[in-house]
Design a protein around this motif. Structure first.
Motif, mmCIF file in Angstrom:
data_model
loop_
_atom_site.group_PDB
_atom_site.id
_atom_site.type_symbol
_atom_site.label_atom_id
_atom_site.label_comp_id
_atom_site.label_asym_id
_atom_site.label_seq_id
_atom_site.Cartn_x
_atom_site.Cartn_y
_atom_site.Cartn_z
ATOM 1 N N LEU A 21 2.666 0.686 -18.510
ATOM 2 C CA LEU A 21 1.402 1.062 -17.882
ATOM 3 C C LEU A 21 0.573 1.945 -18.779
ATOM 4 O O LEU A 21 -0.642 1.804 -18.871
ATOM 5 C CB LEU A 21 1.679 1.776 -16.549
ATOM 6 C CG LEU A 21 0.464 2.304 -15.801
ATOM 7 C CD1 LEU A 21 -0.461 1.163 -15.433
ATOM 8 C CD2 LEU A 21 0.893 3.050 -14.562
ATOM 9 N N ARG A 25 -3.271 0.917 -19.745
ATOM 10 C CA ARG A 25 -4.394 1.600 -19.114
ATOM 11 C C ARG A 25 -4.586 2.976 -19.751
ATOM 12 O O ARG A 25 -4.179 4.001 -19.209
ATOM 13 C CB ARG A 25 -4.136 1.755 -17.604
ATOM 14 C CG ARG A 25 -4.264 0.449 -16.842
ATOM 15 C CD ARG A 25 -3.983 0.661 -15.369
ATOM 16 N NE ARG A 25 -4.780 1.728 -14.785
ATOM 17 C CZ ARG A 25 -6.047 1.604 -14.448
ATOM 18 N NH1 ARG A 25 -6.700 0.493 -14.657
ATOM 19 N NH2 ARG A 25 -6.682 2.612 -13.894
ATOM 20 N N PRO A 208 -6.336 -1.780 -7.691
ATOM 21 C CA PRO A 208 -5.165 -0.919 -7.852
ATOM 22 C C PRO A 208 -4.088 -1.342 -6.860
ATOM 23 O O PRO A 208 -4.372 -1.570 -5.683
ATOM 24 C CB PRO A 208 -5.698 0.484 -7.544
ATOM 25 C CG PRO A 208 -7.170 0.392 -7.823
ATOM 26 C CD PRO A 208 -7.562 -0.992 -7.400
ATOM 27 N N ARG A 262 0.243 3.618 -9.291
ATOM 28 C CA ARG A 262 -0.758 2.559 -9.351
ATOM 29 C C ARG A 262 -0.504 1.582 -10.490
ATOM 30 O O ARG A 262 -0.018 1.954 -11.547
ATOM 31 C CB ARG A 262 -2.148 3.166 -9.494
ATOM 32 C CG ARG A 262 -2.641 3.856 -8.225
ATOM 33 C CD ARG A 262 -4.062 4.308 -8.381
ATOM 34 N NE ARG A 262 -4.663 4.618 -7.085
ATOM 35 C CZ ARG A 262 -5.965 4.669 -6.866
ATOM 36 N NH1 ARG A 262 -6.805 4.451 -7.854
ATOM 37 N NH2 ARG A 262 -6.427 4.944 -5.671
ATOM 38 N N PHE A 263 -0.885 0.331 -10.244
ATOM 39 C CA PHE A 263 -0.710 -0.756 -11.205
ATOM 40 C C PHE A 263 0.746 -0.874 -11.646
ATOM 41 O O PHE A 263 1.045 -1.053 -12.822
ATOM 42 C CB PHE A 263 -1.628 -0.567 -12.417
ATOM 43 C CG PHE A 263 -3.084 -0.632 -12.068
ATOM 44 C CD1 PHE A 263 -3.726 -1.849 -11.932
ATOM 45 C CD2 PHE A 263 -3.811 0.538 -11.842
ATOM 46 C CE1 PHE A 263 -5.080 -1.915 -11.594
ATOM 47 C CE2 PHE A 263 -5.151 0.484 -11.505
ATOM 48 C CZ PHE A 263 -5.790 -0.744 -11.379
ATOM 49 N N ARG A 292 4.274 -3.460 -14.923
ATOM 50 C CA ARG A 292 3.122 -3.875 -14.103
ATOM 51 C C ARG A 292 3.484 -5.015 -13.182
ATOM 52 O O ARG A 292 2.841 -5.239 -12.163
ATOM 53 C CB ARG A 292 1.945 -4.286 -14.988
ATOM 54 C CG ARG A 292 1.281 -3.130 -15.703
ATOM 55 C CD ARG A 292 0.187 -3.631 -16.647
ATOM 56 N NE ARG A 292 -0.934 -4.224 -15.913
ATOM 57 C CZ ARG A 292 -2.047 -3.563 -15.600
ATOM 58 N NH1 ARG A 292 -2.176 -2.284 -15.939
ATOM 59 N NH2 ARG A 292 -3.023 -4.170 -14.972
#
Length: 293
Positions: A21, A25, A208, A262-263, A292
């Motif tokens: 992740l 991101r 998300p 998240r994600f 992910r």
């Protein structure tokens, strides 16, 4: 009759491999949904749990209603009977996830969605355990995993995306990496294959998300075990592959509080009660996950 053939193109090869992740991101971490609302001095986020009449969904709905400082809770159930079973409040909506129009009122205005809907097999009559063998199962017409776990979940994701929902938590099941898993043979309906397809759809949606693939669900007290996260069904090869429904429900809510959730997609189980230390630091738990999908 419902289509029950396995959607083989989605049964493994086309699924995205897990990735880190952090590398996917870049940029500063943000607080979770409810934390952001509180810090900004706004009202708590409105969170809808679908499948609120189910055994795990009821726990999630109850937790949402107990934490009015963090959430404004809503529920979605399939029948008036299910609504009455969980109290019959005005914030419990009745709708059919297979029909987008019928779930629109429940989703309108929400900030986050927790999906706990699932096809439920029924045992064929006449099974006698004293004679040995295994019971046979079936699904009601129109309620196969294809209609419920794929089309129904896709409808929920699409509806949530259309109103700009800020996060979706989807509860699935471990075992999805194996198309030959015994759960896929129940009713010859490939339930894990269809669940996996819905998970991929959510991961590709741009929203998300947190995908929780729970181990064997138990009706036990939550908050008294050390939780374990993993990926790619590695936990299924161990002895610690079950989890209390109450712990799954708690992780659903905690996923709305921390950016670290998240994600991400992960398998979830727990150590037996008395082994390890009961999990209370959910930020650290989510930080252990780097996949992910």
């Amino acid at each position: 009759m419902p289509t029950t053939a396995a959607p083989m193109p989605f049964a493994g090869p086309r699924l995205r491999p897990p990735c880190n992740l952090t590398s996917a991101r870049p940029g500063p971490r943000r607080a979770g949904l409810a934390v952001v609302s509180a810090a900004a001095g706004g009202s708590p986020p409105t969170v809808l749990v679908t499948g609120a009449g189910g055994r795990t969904g009821q726990i999630v709905y109850k937790k949402l209603k107990e934490r009015t400082d963090q959430f404004v809770g809503r529920g979605l159930v399939r029948t008036e009977e299910s609504k009455a079973k969980i109290g019959g409040a005005a914030d419990v909506f009745v709708g059919d996830i297979r029909d987008p129009a019928s779930i629109a009122p429940a989703i309108d205005g929400i900030d986050a969605l927790i999906i706990l809907t699932s096809a439920v097999p029924k045992m064929k009559p006449g099974f006698d355990p004293s004679k040995g063998g295994r019971p046979e199962f079936y699904f009601d017409e129109g309620s196969y995993p294809e209609q419920v776990d794929w089309i129904g979940q896709k409808n929920q994701i699409d509806a949530a995306k259309s109103i700009g929902v800020k996060q979706i938590v989807l509860v699935g099941s471990m075992g999805g990496t194996d198309v030959n898993h015994p759960l896929n043979k129940i009713g010859n309906a490939n339930i894990l294959v269809w669940k996996r397809k819905a998970e991929q759809y959510l991961a590709d949606s741009g929203l998300p998300y947190t995908i929780i693939r729970a181990g064997g669900l138990q009706d036990k007290d939550g908050g008294v075990r050390e939780l374990i996260v993993g990926k790619d069904d590695e936990i299924l090869k161990t002895e610690t592959k079950t989890i209390a429904r109450a712990d799954v429900a708690e992780v659903c809510l905690q996923a709305l509080l921390f950016e670290e959730a998240r994600f991400k997609a992960f398998d979830l189980a727990s150590k037996p009660e008395g082994e390890g230390v009961p999990t209370t630091d959910f930020r650290t738990l989510f930080s252990q996950v780097n996949s992910r999908f």
